[in-house]
Enzyme design. Sequence first.
Site, PDB file in Angstrom:
ATOM      1  CE  LYS A 187      -3.895  -2.168  -0.417  1.00 22.71           C
ATOM      2  NZ  LYS A 187      -4.493  -3.083   0.508  1.00 22.71           N
TER       3      LYS A 187
HETATM    4  C1  LIG Z   1      -5.607  -4.164   0.749  1.00 26.31           C
HETATM    5  C2  LIG Z   1      -7.084  -3.948   0.816  1.00 26.31           C
HETATM    6  C3  LIG Z   1      -7.835  -4.262   1.955  1.00 26.31           C
HETATM    7  C4  LIG Z   1      -7.279  -5.034   3.098  1.00 26.31           C
HETATM    8  O1  LIG Z   1      -6.194  -4.460   3.702  1.00 26.31           O
HETATM    9  P1  LIG Z   1      -5.357  -5.347   4.773  1.00 26.31           P
HETATM   10  O2  LIG Z   1      -4.584  -4.304   5.541  1.00 26.31           O
HETATM   11  O3  LIG Z   1      -4.472  -6.254   3.980  1.00 26.31           O
HETATM   12  O4  LIG Z   1      -6.320  -6.079   5.611  1.00 26.31           O
HETATM   13  C5  LIG Z   1      -9.165  -3.916   1.991  1.00 26.31           C
HETATM   14  N1  LIG Z   1      -9.758  -3.328   0.946  1.00 26.31           N
HETATM   15  C6  LIG Z   1      -9.089  -3.038  -0.180  1.00 26.31           C
HETATM   16  C7  LIG Z   1      -9.806  -2.355  -1.300  1.00 26.31           C
HETATM   17  C8  LIG Z   1      -7.734  -3.359  -0.294  1.00 26.31           C
HETATM   18  O5  LIG Z   1      -7.078  -3.113  -1.439  1.00 26.31           O
END
Ligand SMILES: *Cc1c(COP(=O)(O)O)cnc(C)c1O
Length: 387
Positions: A187
Amino acid sequence: MSEQKFLPFALPDIGEDEINEVVDALRSGWVTTGPKTKQFEADFAAFIGEGVEAIAVNSATAGLHLALEAIGIQPGDEVIVPSYTFTATAEVVRYLGADPVVVDVDPATFNISPAAIRAAITPKTRAIMPVHFAGLACEMDEIIAIAREHGLKVVEDAAHALPTTYKGKLVGTLDSDVTVFSFYANKTMTTGEGGMVVSKNKDIIARCKIMRLHGISRDAFDRYVSKTPAWYYEVIAPGFKYNMPDTAAAMGIHQLKKIVAFREKREVMAQRFDRELADLPLILPARPAHAGDRHAWHLYPVRIKLEAGISRDDFIVCMAEKGIGCSVHFIPLHRQPVWRDGYQLDRAAFPVADAAFEAEVTLPLYTRMTADDQTRVIAAVREILGA
Ligand SMILES: *Cc1c(COP(=O)(O)O)cnc(C)c1O
């Protein structure tokens, strides 16, 4: 064959400051939720601004679960989610025994369609979960107006949207009930695994804090520093184990300091892709609809036009042969067996998300890419598309 190294689809950008802070946590003897998590939460709340409070958790998925629990989602309730998202958005609804109602998206942005939300509302609807796809804000004024009209809650899945603005305001300060950010490895900033729940609503924050740690009314660090006996605690609900450890928060403290610079670098790269891919048979990613708004550029999603004469799948194979990793965002929920079969979702009901998926490829865009790396990506795309 090129001698160049494989360019991965994504890489975290972790510096010596993060490494030293993690080492400091390890040497301190306090490795679970403690002073570094408190600092990260305070820094994050200050960054978002407008008096929000921030609760660090061990993933955005955990944060979304806490958010839905805190707004009172019950078995049998319905929560409206876009098809064009990661499964986490819908799975947390099921954790609470409620039902995700999957709807189609906007053809320009792939963000949840306000018209589709309106059409999906039933007497059981309790909440809407907009996802700011790729880091571009949803039409939040319209979504919040629909929610107010029908007495619904709004939980923003802002996993892609740090930092994103909507009509000049940071995502996290908008008029929704709760916003959840992700610090997963790929991210816009990372703690390895982690997430942050942000809200202006004190009751929601208080509930998330308690449910984050087993439903205990005081967390371990509070007990450690407090004057009352350290051994005493009360369990007031069957909670979860979603707290962020200080080893992760240590990374977050320094990643957050760089997030504005990271975004600016992503913006420059996105603009370069826009310029140098403009003449190709591609649909380039949407820009913010409101002048001056910021896109977080977590992803750079393009769609391959029919006239390109190459399928998305073949395009990704050709890129891999040139040593470049690509990805697809997303395989829509209506195509995943659990949601497709569990809720009898028919592709025909999601024409926009379905067509977008068939043509979509996400090009690598991250701060550790050099200008030469991006030159390679652009050259490879141009070659494959015969330019
Ligand atoms: C990455 C992601 C999540 C989940 O994030 P985590 O921190 O891995 O639990 C939720 N929604 C979207 C749209 C994502 O891309």
